[in-house]
Structure formats: C-alpha cells, structure tokens
Design an enzyme around this catalytic site. Structure first.
Site, PDB file in Angstrom:
ATOM      1  N   GLU A 185     -14.346  65.327  18.914  1.00 23.70           N
ATOM      2  CA  GLU A 185     -13.090  65.503  17.914  1.00 23.70           C
ATOM      3  C   GLU A 185     -11.853  66.187  18.769  1.00 23.70           C
ATOM      4  O   GLU A 185     -10.705  66.120  18.230  1.00 23.70           O
ATOM      5  CB  GLU A 185     -13.544  66.125  16.610  1.00 23.70           C
ATOM      6  CG  GLU A 185     -14.419  65.185  15.791  1.00 23.70           C
ATOM      7  CD  GLU A 185     -14.636  65.676  14.354  1.00 23.70           C
ATOM      8  OE1 GLU A 185     -14.243  66.882  14.235  1.00 23.70           O
ATOM      9  OE2 GLU A 185     -14.897  64.725  13.420  1.00 23.70           O
ATOM     10  N   ASP A 380      20.939  48.954  34.782  1.00 23.84           N
ATOM     11  CA  ASP A 380      20.223  49.635  33.473  1.00 23.84           C
ATOM     12  C   ASP A 380      19.868  48.474  32.791  1.00 23.84           C
ATOM     13  O   ASP A 380      19.975  47.376  33.107  1.00 23.84           O
ATOM     14  CB  ASP A 380      20.920  50.829  33.283  1.00 23.84           C
ATOM     15  CG  ASP A 380      20.009  51.974  32.716  1.00 23.84           C
ATOM     16  OD1 ASP A 380      19.608  51.726  31.516  1.00 23.84           O
ATOM     17  OD2 ASP A 380      19.777  52.746  33.467  1.00 23.84           O
ATOM     18  N   ARG A 457      14.419  52.969  17.456  1.00 20.22           N
ATOM     19  CA  ARG A 457      15.176  52.339  18.077  1.00 20.22           C
ATOM     20  C   ARG A 457      14.887  50.684  18.013  1.00 20.22           C
ATOM     21  O   ARG A 457      15.188  49.867  18.973  1.00 20.22           O
ATOM     22  CB  ARG A 457      14.883  52.712  19.685  1.00 20.22           C
ATOM     23  CG  ARG A 457      16.431  52.618  20.489  1.00 20.22           C
ATOM     24  CD  ARG A 457      16.089  52.557  21.955  1.00 20.22           C
ATOM     25  NE  ARG A 457      17.707  52.800  22.535  1.00 20.22           N
ATOM     26  CZ  ARG A 457      17.899  52.375  23.973  1.00 20.22           C
ATOM     27  NH1 ARG A 457      16.874  51.907  24.561  1.00 20.22           N
ATOM     28  NH2 ARG A 457      19.215  52.681  24.461  1.00 20.22           N
ATOM     29  N   TRP A 491      11.736  53.383  35.300  1.00 17.39           N
ATOM     30  CA  TRP A 491      10.564  53.053  34.281  1.00 17.39           C
ATOM     31  C   TRP A 491      10.875  53.891  33.131  1.00 17.39           C
ATOM     32  O   TRP A 491      10.765  55.183  32.979  1.00 17.39           O
ATOM     33  CB  TRP A 491       9.135  53.339  35.004  1.00 17.39           C
ATOM     34  CG  TRP A 491       8.256  53.003  33.782  1.00 17.39           C
ATOM     35  CD1 TRP A 491       7.758  53.324  32.500  1.00 17.39           C
ATOM     36  CD2 TRP A 491       7.104  52.028  34.305  1.00 17.39           C
ATOM     37  NE1 TRP A 491       6.738  52.936  32.190  1.00 17.39           N
ATOM     38  CE2 TRP A 491       6.060  51.847  32.956  1.00 17.39           C
ATOM     39  CE3 TRP A 491       6.779  51.302  35.419  1.00 17.39           C
ATOM     40  CZ2 TRP A 491       5.027  51.137  33.068  1.00 17.39           C
ATOM     41  CZ3 TRP A 491       5.372  50.335  35.494  1.00 17.39           C
ATOM     42  CH2 TRP A 491       4.714  50.513  34.019  1.00 17.39           C
ATOM     43  N   GLY A 542      13.716  57.924  27.520  1.00 13.68           N
ATOM     44  CA  GLY A 542      14.804  58.380  26.683  1.00 13.68           C
ATOM     45  C   GLY A 542      15.470  59.824  27.076  1.00 13.68           C
ATOM     46  O   GLY A 542      15.460  60.469  26.237  1.00 13.68           O
ATOM     47  N   GLY A 543      15.546  59.937  28.442  1.00 17.36           N
ATOM     48  CA  GLY A 543      15.717  61.022  29.134  1.00 17.36           C
ATOM     49  C   GLY A 543      14.561  61.538  29.556  1.00 17.36           C
ATOM     50  O   GLY A 543      13.745  60.879  30.237  1.00 17.36           O
ATOM     51  N   ASP A 548       6.571  65.245  33.388  1.00 16.78           N
ATOM     52  CA  ASP A 548       5.246  66.065  33.533  1.00 16.78           C
ATOM     53  C   ASP A 548       4.556  65.767  34.571  1.00 16.78           C
ATOM     54  O   ASP A 548       4.818  64.869  35.532  1.00 16.78           O
ATOM     55  CB  ASP A 548       4.327  65.748  32.262  1.00 16.78           C
ATOM     56  CG  ASP A 548       4.092  64.241  31.949  1.00 16.78           C
ATOM     57  OD1 ASP A 548       3.616  63.733  32.998  1.00 16.78           O
ATOM     58  OD2 ASP A 548       4.336  63.452  30.895  1.00 16.78           O
ATOM     59  N   GLU A 628      39.404  61.645  41.182  1.00 17.05           N
ATOM     60  CA  GLU A 628      37.832  61.650  40.921  1.00 17.05           C
ATOM     61  C   GLU A 628      37.143  60.835  42.094  1.00 17.05           C
ATOM     62  O   GLU A 628      36.403  61.065  42.681  1.00 17.05           O
ATOM     63  CB  GLU A 628      37.513  61.615  39.651  1.00 17.05           C
ATOM     64  CG  GLU A 628      37.724  62.742  38.736  1.00 17.05           C
ATOM     65  CD  GLU A 628      37.131  62.559  37.263  1.00 17.05           C
ATOM     66  OE1 GLU A 628      36.436  61.529  36.986  1.00 17.05           O
ATOM     67  OE2 GLU A 628      37.360  63.427  36.628  1.00 17.05           O
TER      68      GLU A 628
HETATM   69  C1  DGJ Z   1      17.195  55.855  27.952  1.00 15.60           C
HETATM   70  C2  DGJ Z   1      17.464  56.309  29.314  1.00 15.60           C
HETATM   71  O1  DGJ Z   1      17.465  57.773  29.421  1.00 15.60           O
HETATM   72  C3  DGJ Z   1      18.935  55.965  29.645  1.00 15.60           C
HETATM   73  O2  DGJ Z   1      19.214  56.530  30.982  1.00 15.60           O
HETATM   74  C4  DGJ Z   1      19.194  54.533  29.842  1.00 15.60           C
HETATM   75  O3  DGJ Z   1      18.121  53.941  30.667  1.00 15.60           O
HETATM   76  C5  DGJ Z   1      18.818  53.836  28.330  1.00 15.60           C
HETATM   77  N1  DGJ Z   1      17.381  54.418  27.915  1.00 15.60           N
HETATM   78  C6  DGJ Z   1      18.839  52.631  28.274  1.00 15.60           C
HETATM   79  O4  DGJ Z   1      18.231  51.966  27.129  1.00 15.60           O
END
Ligand code: DGJ
Length: 765
Positions: A185, A380, A457, A491, A542-543, A548, A628
């Site tokens: 467990e 992307d 999402r 990825w 998602g960032g 890790d 820039e």
């Molecule tokens: C989340 C990632 O962190 C972003 O940089 C980008 O690749 C989006 N997903 C795309 O859906």
C-alpha cells in the site's frame, strides 16, 4: 571513502569524501538502525547510538514493553502495525487483510559498481528505470537484505556512493518469497531517522519548492515542530504545485553556512516527502512514491522496485548542497551527448504564433533568426491533424499539409538550405476526445468505465501502460522523425492524470496504474533515444510540471516554466537552481508586454536572465521592434562566450529577489577558478539608492582578477550601454584578488528605473 562493514560491532559505514552514514544491527533480533548521518567522523564504534542498553531498552532486555523500543528506535526501514506508530516507509496488507509487518536483518553484500533499476510492467515487459550511474568513476554499493519472517517477504535496501560525490543513493526492492499475494500500500525509497541533535538540538527549518502553473518551484521555508510536514503530488507527474525535494537545515542556515540534509528522488510521477517529528523529537525524513493512487499486488515470486532516492548532507549551507546535486546530475545522471556540448540557440514559435502558422511564416522567422545568430527553429504545437486550437487532434500525428505546404520534408529542406537546425514539438502521452484516434480506440484513454473522465485542456491521457498503445505512439513519433532532418524534440505533457482506470488491468492490479504510467513514459523516451541517439530532447509539462531528476536521465534540458517574464523567472529559476544544474533550465527571451504577466522588461534584462539557462527566443522575430531585433546578434554572441562557464561551472547564489525585494544575483565559476560570470538583476526601482556593494563568491582568494561588464568591449553595444560603460569606468576596482572581491565586494552602479542588469565577465589577470 566507500563502504565497509565492522563485523564485530555489526556496523556499516557508507562514506563519501565529506560525509558518512552509519547503520547498526541490534544483537538479538537484528533490527537495522541508522545511528549517524552527517559530517565525516572516524569509523569508530558508534553502536552505543542504538541505545540498546539505555531506556527504553531492546525487546530482548525488556520484552514486556517491546513497544517502547519499537516506537523509538532509529529504524532504517520502518514498517507499520507492529509497534512503531511513526510514519512508516512500508505498508503491506497480507492475504488475510492484516497490515502488520516488521523487518529484521538477514544478510548483506558489498560490491564495486551499481546495478541498474528495472521493474516488470504489464505484459511481462521489463522496463528500465532512470537512475544514477558510475560513469568514469567508481561506485560502491551495499545491499542489505531484511526480511519479515511471518510474511516471507525480503526487502533489499541498496546504498551506493561514487568516488567523486557526497551524495548517497538509496533504493528498496521488495521480493515476495511466499505463496500468497501481499499488497504493497506504500513503499518509500528512503526513510532515515535523525534526531534534533543533528540540528544542534533545535527543530530544523524545512525548505521546499512550491508554486503553480507559471509560478513553479518558488522557495518556501518553515520552522518545523512536532508532527508531519510534507509535500506531495498525486497528479501522476512531479507537478507544478510541489516538488520532489526537501531540505532540513539548522534554523540559521543560509546560502553559505549551516548544516543541510536534503533529499530528492529520481522519479517523475507521484511522490511524498517530508519530515515527521515525534514525541521524543526524533526526525524521520522520508521520500518515495507514497500511498496516493498506489497499491501493488505483489504476487508470489515477484518483486517491486522503488525509484532511487538521492540523499545529500552538506555543511556549508545551500550553495554546498546545490554543488552536490549539480555535480551528481552532471556526472552521474544526464546521459545525453549534449551534456557538455554548446546547445543550439533556438527560436520557438509558440509565443510567436501559437496555432496560427504555416511554412512561409516559419521560414520567415527562421531566416530572420538565422541572420542574427540563432541556430535552430522549433515548431511548436499545431502542426498535425486539425489542431488549430487546443481542442482537438492529439493522437492524430499526421502533418497538416494545409499549414505545412509541401509537408514536413519541405520545411526541413528549406531550413537546411539556410543552415538552420529543425526541432519539433510533440505531446505523445495525450489524446483529444475530438481525434480520429479516440474515435477508433476510446478505450486507449485512461478512464474508469462508466464514468466520464475529467477533461483538462480538453484532453485525456493515453493509457501508455499498454504496450500496444506505446507501440502506436512510438510508431507515430518515428514516422515523423524519419521523414525529416529533425535535431530536437520538445516532449510536452499538458495535464495531470485523473480517473485512474485502464481497460485491461484486472481490478486487483488497478492500483498499479499510476506507477506503470510513469514507467511507460520512461520506456518511450528510452526507445526514442536508442533509435535517435543524437537527438536533443527537451522535456516539458505545461511549463515545468515534470522538471525532475527522472526526466534528466533522458533529456539534458527541461522547459522551466511557461512564464517567460524575466522578473517572474528570477524566483522560478532561483528555486530550480537549488537542485538542478543551470544547463538543464530551458530559458527564453520572449516579447513584451509579457503574455502572462503583461509586464514590460527591457530586452537586455530579459536576455541576461535567460542566459543563465539553455538560451533561446520565443517571439516573432519578424514583428518585434527594430531595436530589439538589432540587439539579437550581440546577445547570441555573448551567450556563446559565457555558455561554457554557465554549463560547466559551479553555481553560487548571491541574493534572491524574493528576499531583497530589489535585486537578484548569482554567479557561475569555472572549475579552475580562472573565470566567472556574475549576474545582477535589478527588479524594482531603488529610490534614493546609490551604488551597492555586493560580495562575490567561489573565487580563488589568492588569484588576481579583472572584471569587465559583458558587452563593454563591443562598439555600440546594446547590452552594455554607453551610460553603463561610463558608470563602470568610475567604479571599476581594477585588478584585485579573489579575497578582496569576496570579502570587500564589488560596486554595482546605481541603475535608474525599475529594471536593469549588470553581467561581469571575471577573468584571472
Ligand atoms: C505547454 C508548453 O509549456 C508550451 O511551451 C507550449 O509548448 C504549449 N504547451 C503548447 O501547447
């Protein structure tokens, strides 16, 4: 250094250059205790720390009050239900439904080397788990076999050390030698019993990293008291919210002083870690995959392998702890051929176009970027199926030829002609309900039958615990990668797990799903790297929700956060850098106002912050202001000059914006102390403030150094403005010793306005 056993006193010594852990076995029943962990001491007879002849006495002396001992002894593998009421490292439920267990010493072996970890998954597939390896130095391992005689289970506790590291690596393998299934467990990778004496008799402070999407890994500090202080994830990923890391330190510890005990785990799924302080002020510090969404039916003759825990004791504050983690990961965990290579400076089109792009747009970005010293275009999300927003098509990994006219081959060929490398984004673990894949295989989504899974999402998670699903996903990846000249894959994983059900797992094994999922990710990434050994893989979730040690085994860099605001990044990167080498942090210059915060930060400040990671751009270079665009060639050239020191050097934290309120500062120092890079970022106006003196770190006190603002020698530099040059000329200390720079400090000129940067290139004179 190394590992030794003192048979007379039944003591094990696990030694690194500066630390030692001592384990002891009690005489009669063979309980295994952790009697000392900390600064190196001679290998003397530490047996008295078992307190077998002191109140509350071992059960052999005081059998009528066994519980007194069991609830106090410094157990190395504490179990549940048999007299120790503290946080257990293992909870087992036997075939009768009972949950008592108690492990005692059976035997041990000490050997040179370190074995790879693996776990048998579904369909009998043996999946290799990420873990540290000896590399070019020698590893020593102690394996202690414990057993619960009543359950006929063996627990193999392994401890490894490397000649060049102060870290201790621990893992546990449980083997069922009986004829009945036992359900695990909970089983932790490591649990050690310290004592408040390790913190000079005081309750320790605990450092953890926490946050949310776009706010990952900010440093939290609290003073512990009796009870449990824990962080965890039950999301099937290490998560944005909490991080599989904690450090216990003396209350006065800071970046440069104090004892620190830190732990992390080489794992990318659920975890639980923290410290429990009990009635006697002993501190049980633990880390592992925890008990949420987990149970493992351990059938007769089978085994269960935990991930590896990394234990660090450091005596010189947080910097010294960071050095141990950084060096361990760079020398013994990251396998990528890119580890010591200069990484390509990339431009990613996510913040530039989101889903709205085509070949012409990408080529326009690429050609402008190439002219300014950028080396790779990363395409992307949005290049496949009908993916024109985030509502569909995950799983349908066929190129959208309306967007990519002439297919991916043409884009790749055109990029090659211009000398640009090509990278591509994937989210291989996901499936959109609106996809051909889902319509064909609804059972491939993780779901509980009869319950509509929670959408996040607008997507579901693919059941990559199933081999046929992994094979499909891998086939899709390979089909795209084989078509074009692709050097890099990002990825991504954009939602956590929920609704844990798999169409093919029997009920009694359903509790394995989340664990098997993480193994599925590892299996896919291992296959990817085996087939494309030169591929540069950047993980992302998602960032930074899966930043890790487990992921570092596969990718030398990880996207740190979707928050590209340079000022927000100061805190995100400061937390990340506590454990992870700077070379692992994906950090990009994006456009302003920043898409997440709306903040406007000068272009040079954005670049200075991003240069402490793997540098890149995330903007529409064809649409940013001309000044820039014109600054980019200098920035890319500066990054090339400083990247080796950042990538290979030792990291020192000078100040944190979260603490000073006005500025943030850090250094990278080359191993031979002949070169260093000092970065100072002003993040808020300091009204009435003059110049500030900042003390440097990590230099050789005997060496003489010169300091030059980065960009100072470039005519017309945009990075080091004329004003900055003039100010520096008034304050330049000239040629001075490391001792002066570290004790007396350097002046940082006053910067007008909210934001500013000063990067100093420090060289041995
Ligand atoms: C989340 C990632 O962190 C972003 O940089 C980008 O690749 C989006 N997903 C795309 O859906």
């Amino acid at each position: 250094m190394g590992i030794s056993f003192d048979p007379e006193n039944r003591l094990f010594f696990i030694e690194t250059a500066n630390t030692v852990m001592c384990l002891a076995v009690t005489d009669e029943e063979g309980f295994l205790g952790n009697v000392y962990y900390g600064k190196k001491v001679p290998k003397e007879n530490l047996r008295y720390l078992l307190r077998t002849s002191l109140n509350p006495f071992v059960p052999s002396v005081n059998d009528r009050d066994r519980g007194c001992y069991l609830d106090k002894a410094p157990f190395e593998f504490p179990s549940d239900g048999a007299g120790d009421y503290r946080k257990p490292a293992v909870i087992l439920r036997d075939a009768r439904g009972c949950d008592a267990s108690l492990f005692t010493y059976a035997s041990h072996r000490i050997y040179e080397g370190k074995e790879e970890l693996s776990q048998t998954a579904r369909d009998g597939a043996v999946i290799k788990m990420p873990g540290t390896f000896a590399g070019s130095c020698t590893a020593h391992t102690l394996e202690i076999k414990l057993e619960d005689k009543a359950l006929r289970l063996s627990a193999y506790l392994s401890y490894s050390v490397f000649d060049d590291s102060d870290a201790i690596l621990k893992n546990v393998k449980l083997v069922n030698d009986s004829e009945e299934t036992v359900t695990i467990e909970k089983i932790m990778s490591s649990s050690i019993d310290l004592d408040c004496s390790a913190f000079d008799g005081k309750y320790p402070d605990m450092i953890t990293l926490s946050g949310s999407w776009a706010r990952e890994r900010r440093i939290d500090r609290r003073t512990l008291s009796r009870g449990v202080s824990e962080v965890s994830s039950s999301r099937g990923e290490s998560s944005h919210q909490f991080h599989p890391f904690f450090a216990l330190c003396e209350p006065g510890a800071d970046d440069s002083h104090g004892k620190v005990y830190a732990q992390t785990i080489v794992w990318s799924g659920n975890f639980e870690c923290g410290a429990a302080i009990d009635q006697f002020d002993s501190v049980r510090a633990y880390i592992g995959t925890g008990s949420r969404h987990f149970s493992w039916d351990l059938r007769p003759g089978t085994s269960f392998q935990t991930p590896e825990a990394v234990l660090v004791f450091a005596d010189g504050g947080f910097d010294s702890m960071s050095h141990v983690f950084h060096d361990l990961f760079r020398s013994h965990l990251i396998r990528s051929p890119y580890l010591h290579r200069e990484r390509p400076i990339l431009i990613n089109n996510w913040e530039a176009t989101y889903f709205d792009f085509d070949t012409d747009k990408l080529l326009a970005i690429a050609s402008d970027a190439r002219d300014r010293g950028i080396e790779m275009l990363v395409m992307d999300d949005g290049w496949f199926g009908n993916r024109n927003d985030d509502n569909s098509s995950l799983g349908d990994w066929t190129v959208n030829e309306t967007k990519l006219q002439g297919g991916i081959e043409r884009l790749s060929d055109e990029l090659k002609k211009t000398g640009m490398k090509f990278g591509i984004w994937f989210e291989p673990e996901m499936i959109s309900p609106d996809s051909d894949l889902y319509r064909a295989h609804p059972d491939w989504a993780i779901a509980v039958s009869g319950r509509r899974p929670c959408r996040m999402r607008n997507q579901y998670v693919l059941d990559i615990t199933r081999k046929e699903v992994r094979d499909y996903v891998f086939g899709c990846l390979a089909a795209v990668l084989d078509k074009a000249d692709i050097s890099y894959v990002k990825w991504d994983m954009n939602r956590p797990l929920s609704d844990l059900g798999s169409a093919e797992l029997p009920a009694e094994s359903m509790g394995r799903l989340s664990y098997l999922y993480t193994l599925g990710v590892y299996d896919l990434q291992e296959r990817l790297l085996e087939r494309y050994p030169e591929l540069l893989l950047e993980n992302c979730s998602g960032g930074g929700a899966r930043y890790d040690a487990g992921m570092l085994y596969y990718s030398p860099q990880i996207w740190c956060s979707d928050d590209t605001d340079a000022i927000e990044r100061l805190s995100i990167q400061a937390g990340t850098e506590m454990i992870y080498p700077l070379s692992t942090m994906g950090a990009h210059v994006s456009t302003c106002p920043n898409h997440i915060t709306g903040r406007n930060v000068p272009f040079d400040v954005r670049a200075a912050v991003a240069m402490s990671g793997t540098f890149g751009y995330e903007l529409d270079i064809t649409a940013i202001p001309e000044e820039e665009r014109a600054a980019i060639p200098e920035q890319t050239s500066i990054y090339r000059q400083v990247s080796e020191t950042v990538r290979e050097g030792d990291y020192y934290r000078i100040a944190r914006a979260a603490e000073t309120g006005y500025y943030d500062s850090w250094m990278s120092v080359s191993r031979d102390r002949s070169r260093a890079l000092f970065t100072y970022i002003q993040c808020r106006a300091y009204p009435g403030g003059g110049s500030r003196i900042v003390k440097l770190k990590g230099l050789d006190p005997e060496k003489k150094y010169t300091l030059t603002p980065v960009g100072y020698d470039t005519p017309g530099s945009r990075f080091c403005s004329r004003e900055k040059k003039e100010m520096w000329e008034k304050t330049d200390p000239g040629t001075v010793s490391g001792s002066v720079l570290m004790n007396a400090g350097v002046p940082v000129p006053y910067m007008h306005g909210d934001y500013g940067q000063l990067m100093l290139d420090i060289r041995e004179a």
